[in-house]
Design a protein around this motif. Structure first.
Motif, short mmCIF file in Angstrom:
data_model
loop_
_atom_site.label_atom_id
_atom_site.label_comp_id
_atom_site.label_asym_id
_atom_site.label_seq_id
_atom_site.Cartn_x
_atom_site.Cartn_y
_atom_site.Cartn_z
N ALA A 115 0.81 -1.29 0.01
CA ALA A 115 0.02 0.14 -0.05
C ALA A 115 0.84 1.18 0.07
O ALA A 115 0.37 2.33 0.04
N THR A 116 2.22 1.19 -0.08
CA THR A 116 2.97 2.43 0.17
C THR A 116 3.43 2.79 -1.50
O THR A 116 2.85 1.97 -2.53
N ALA A 117 3.89 3.60 -1.54
CA ALA A 117 4.15 4.47 -3.25
C ALA A 117 5.60 3.76 -3.73
O ALA A 117 5.96 3.83 -4.75
N LEU A 118 6.46 2.90 -2.66
CA LEU A 118 7.67 2.27 -3.17
C LEU A 118 7.16 1.43 -4.25
O LEU A 118 6.40 0.94 -4.38
N GLN A 119 8.32 1.09 -5.21
CA GLN A 119 8.08 0.41 -6.26
C GLN A 119 9.30 -0.87 -6.32
O GLN A 119 10.15 -0.61 -5.79
N PRO A 120 9.02 -1.96 -7.00
CA PRO A 120 9.85 -2.75 -6.84
C PRO A 120 11.28 -2.64 -7.72
O PRO A 120 12.07 -3.02 -7.32
N SER A 121 11.14 -1.75 -8.47
CA SER A 121 12.37 -1.29 -9.34
C SER A 121 13.19 -0.36 -8.24
O SER A 121 14.54 -0.12 -8.60
N ASP A 122 12.69 0.13 -7.21
CA ASP A 122 13.59 0.99 -6.06
C ASP A 122 14.49 0.00 -5.51
O ASP A 122 14.35 -1.03 -5.33
N ARG A 123 15.70 0.54 -5.41
CA ARG A 123 16.72 -0.33 -4.64
C ARG A 123 16.82 0.20 -3.12
O ARG A 123 17.11 1.00 -2.69
N LEU A 124 16.00 -0.66 -2.52
CA LEU A 124 15.64 -0.39 -0.91
C LEU A 124 16.52 -1.10 0.03
O LEU A 124 16.70 -2.45 -0.23
N SER A 125 16.93 -0.42 0.85
CA SER A 125 17.56 -1.32 2.24
C SER A 125 16.71 -1.64 3.06
O SER A 125 15.41 -1.23 3.02
N PRO A 126 16.91 -2.42 3.80
CA PRO A 126 15.86 -3.04 4.86
C PRO A 126 15.43 -2.02 5.82
O PRO A 126 14.10 -1.83 6.25
N TYR A 127 16.33 -1.04 6.10
CA TYR A 127 15.86 -0.05 6.87
C TYR A 127 14.70 0.82 6.22
O TYR A 127 13.70 1.27 6.74
#
Length: 80
Positions: free
Chosen positions: A13-25
């Motif tokens: 439900a967030t705006a984050l995308q699978p293509s974003d390179r996100l840290s666990p934090y």
């Protein structure tokens, strides 16, 4: 304590995308932020996910798989 599935629904439900390179934090922070925005009610996120699954089933599968994998990694217990 929330389950992996519940956490994935919140992340979905967030705006984050699978293509974003996100840290666990970043993933944990996004989940916390979305929960706060929903008044701490994960049921709101589950309802949003259900609607998206019905409206866009082809995109739902990919996004939910990403969300499940992302939260599994972000909330994995630290190795001893």
């Amino acid at each position: 304590m929330m389950t992996t599935t519940e956490l994935a629904q919140v992340l979905f439900a967030t705006a984050l995308q699978p293509s974003d390179r996100l840290s666990p934090y970043q993933i944990r922070a996004a989940v916390d932020e979305r929960l706060c925005a929903c008044g701490g009610d994960p049921d709101w996120c589950a309802a949003y996910v259900a609607q998206e699954a019905g409206d866009h089933p082809e995109r739902y599968v990919v996004r939910m798989r990403w969300a499940l994998d992302a939260v599994a990694g972000a909330y994995a217990p630290a190795a001893a």
